[in-house]
Write a protein that holds these residues in place. Sequence first.
Motif, PDB file in Angstrom:
ATOM      1  N   CYS A  68       0.826  -1.208   0.000  1.00 37.68           N
ATOM      2  CA  CYS A  68       0.000   0.000   0.000  1.00 37.68           C
ATOM      3  C   CYS A  68       0.860   1.257   0.000  1.00 37.68           C
ATOM      4  CB  CYS A  68      -0.898  -0.006   1.234  1.00 37.68           C
ATOM      5  SG  CYS A  68      -1.913   1.466   1.390  1.00 37.68           S
ATOM      6  N   THR A  69       0.501   2.210  -0.869  1.00 39.92           N
ATOM      7  CA  THR A  69       1.230   3.479  -0.923  1.00 39.92           C
ATOM      8  C   THR A  69       0.405   4.600  -0.291  1.00 39.92           C
ATOM      9  OG1 THR A  69       0.285   3.854  -3.099  1.00 39.92           O
ATOM     10  CG2 THR A  69       2.475   2.858  -3.038  1.00 39.92           C
ATOM     11  N   PHE A  70      -0.716   4.258   0.310  1.00 41.50           N
ATOM     12  CA  PHE A  70      -1.617   5.233   0.941  1.00 41.50           C
ATOM     13  C   PHE A  70      -2.084   6.300  -0.045  1.00 41.50           C
ATOM     14  CE2 PHE A  70       1.435   3.486   3.932  1.00 41.50           C
ATOM     15  CZ  PHE A  70       0.570   2.742   4.729  1.00 41.50           C
ATOM     16  N   CYS A  71      -2.333   5.838  -1.279  1.00 38.96           N
ATOM     17  CA  CYS A  71      -2.733   6.778  -2.321  1.00 38.96           C
ATOM     18  C   CYS A  71      -4.157   7.291  -2.085  1.00 38.96           C
ATOM     19  CB  CYS A  71      -2.654   6.100  -3.691  1.00 38.96           C
ATOM     20  SG  CYS A  71      -3.895   4.803  -3.902  1.00 38.96           S
ATOM     21  N   GLY A  72      -4.959   6.557  -1.308  1.00 41.85           N
ATOM     22  CA  GLY A  72      -6.299   7.041  -0.980  1.00 41.85           C
ATOM     23  C   GLY A  72      -7.399   6.610  -1.926  1.00 41.85           C
ATOM     24  N   GLU A  73      -7.049   5.929  -3.026  1.00 39.04           N
ATOM     25  CA  GLU A  73      -8.056   5.559  -4.027  1.00 39.04           C
ATOM     26  C   GLU A  73      -9.175   4.692  -3.447  1.00 39.04           C
ATOM     27  OE1 GLU A  73      -8.532   6.704  -7.012  1.00 39.04           O
ATOM     28  OE2 GLU A  73      -6.780   7.974  -6.631  1.00 39.04           O
ATOM     29  N   CYS A  74      -8.802   3.706  -2.642  1.00 36.98           N
ATOM     30  CA  CYS A  74      -9.830   2.794  -2.126  1.00 36.98           C
ATOM     31  C   CYS A  74     -10.815   3.542  -1.233  1.00 36.98           C
ATOM     32  CB  CYS A  74      -9.193   1.614  -1.394  1.00 36.98           C
ATOM     33  SG  CYS A  74      -8.091   2.101  -0.058  1.00 36.98           S
ATOM     34  N   CYS A 107      -7.629  -0.524  -6.484  1.00 40.96           N
ATOM     35  CA  CYS A 107      -6.290  -0.368  -5.907  1.00 40.96           C
ATOM     36  C   CYS A 107      -5.216  -0.576  -6.964  1.00 40.96           C
ATOM     37  CB  CYS A 107      -6.075  -1.354  -4.763  1.00 40.96           C
ATOM     38  SG  CYS A 107      -4.390  -1.285  -4.126  1.00 40.96           S
ATOM     39  N   PRO A 108      -4.403   0.448  -7.243  1.00 42.29           N
ATOM     40  CA  PRO A 108      -3.383   0.307  -8.290  1.00 42.29           C
ATOM     41  C   PRO A 108      -2.236  -0.614  -7.876  1.00 42.29           C
ATOM     42  CG  PRO A 108      -3.280   2.498  -7.292  1.00 42.29           C
ATOM     43  CD  PRO A 108      -4.430   1.788  -6.649  1.00 42.29           C
ATOM     44  N   GLN A 109      -2.125  -0.904  -6.571  1.00 48.89           N
ATOM     45  CA  GLN A 109      -0.995  -1.698  -6.083  1.00 48.89           C
ATOM     46  C   GLN A 109      -1.346  -3.164  -5.846  1.00 48.89           C
ATOM     47  OE1 GLN A 109       1.872  -0.171  -5.988  1.00 48.89           O
ATOM     48  NE2 GLN A 109       0.889   1.792  -6.451  1.00 48.89           N
ATOM     49  N   VAL A 112      -5.137  -4.830  -1.866  1.00 43.89           N
ATOM     50  CA  VAL A 112      -6.360  -5.212  -1.157  1.00 43.89           C
ATOM     51  C   VAL A 112      -6.635  -6.691  -1.359  1.00 43.89           C
ATOM     52  CG1 VAL A 112      -8.842  -4.824  -0.898  1.00 43.89           C
ATOM     53  CG2 VAL A 112      -7.324  -2.904  -1.474  1.00 43.89           C
TER      54      VAL A 112
END
Lengths: 280, 113
Positions: A68-74, A107-109, A112
């Motif tokens: 997780c990069t904590f990008c906030g998308e989810c 999630c781009p990574q 999840v």
Amino acid sequence: MKIAIASGKGGTGKSTVAANLACVLSCTRDVVLVDCDVEEPNLHLFFPAAAVDVPVTTPVPAINLDRCTFCGECGKFCRFGALTVLKDRVLVFPELCHSCGGCALVCPQGAVREIPRTVGRVACSRPIPRLTLVSGVLNEGEVQAPAVIRAAKMLAEGHPLAIYDASPGIACPVIETLEGSDACVLVTESTPFGLHDLSLAAEVVEKIGIPAGVVINRSDGEDAPTMEFCRERDLPVLMTIPFSREIAAVQNRGGLICRDLPGWEERFAGLFERIPGVRP
Amino acid sequence: MIVCITARAAGTDAPVEERFGRAPCFVFVDTETGASESVQNPLIDAAGGVGPRAVQMLSEHGATVLITGQVGGNAAKALEAGGIRAYAYRGSGSVADALAGYAAGNLTPLSLS
Ligand code: SF4
Ligand code: SF4
């Protein structure tokens, strides 16, 4: 054959009709009664028996913090607020999650993962010969009523005759119950409020496209407006249960009128034959 | 330090809104520079879970203090986890009034658990 028993609101005697109908039918054939009112199942009160429990789970997200990069998308995606992305962690509120699976998709990574979480159970019993009772029970505070209803219906799948007792009202649990039913019995009372709720329920049933009929419960004899409504909507009135002390007394002690009062076994058998689409 | 005040409209003259997740506007004020930024809340008509989602917005804007009327249980959990302190402002004053009250130490912390 799958028959749903529904009503626009609670307290109209929907469970009474479902329980009596199932009891009468079990004299002549195998029947499975499914309590889909998972927030307040009560059919087991008519049919006390030892039950086998099957847990119901739904997937909820678990975040892999190594990816997780904590990008906030989810968190932005989840419209139920079940995920909150902060600077260095992701909070999951499993009880808010509706298990749509969207967060894993956005999630781009690929961070999840989904883990099962128990939201309720299905209790199965065999209270009388030829009657199987399947009760869905949603855990308190959970929002996933449809998942428990699906599980309960699934356990009843394959039986030649199933009766679904829907929850009161016309919200998503009722739609989930009606889904896949061949016919619907709408239970109402002959009051102005009863008629209002009946018209809402009738609309839903019509939209889903299931043939339906009406049972008037606790009738005080002033049924003209209800009959008129049913005529207009082409809804056959299948049975009228009068308001009587005798009937109320049986209900109050959790009894079945088809068992305890003469004549009612035949009437409920007749109700079954009049349900639209039934081939007795 | 960045303080977020829930408000009925944009700007520091707007009245404070007591609801958190369904506040029409979040006003972020940088207490060092005095600069403010107003963000319309996209969640006012959302179905549910607005509290935790609003906390994510606060976190994205770098807020470490929240001034509002009240917060729900899930929002409280998220605020606590995010290290955002929350203070109660109960009155009909403006964002600027609430900020002055906070600076003077007159606001009571909202209990988050
Ligand atoms: S599965 Fe759907 S409802 Fe559950 S957290 Fe993910 S996005 Fe939200
Ligand atoms: S979308 Fe994926 S990477 Fe982004 S915050 Fe959520 S879990 Fe982390």
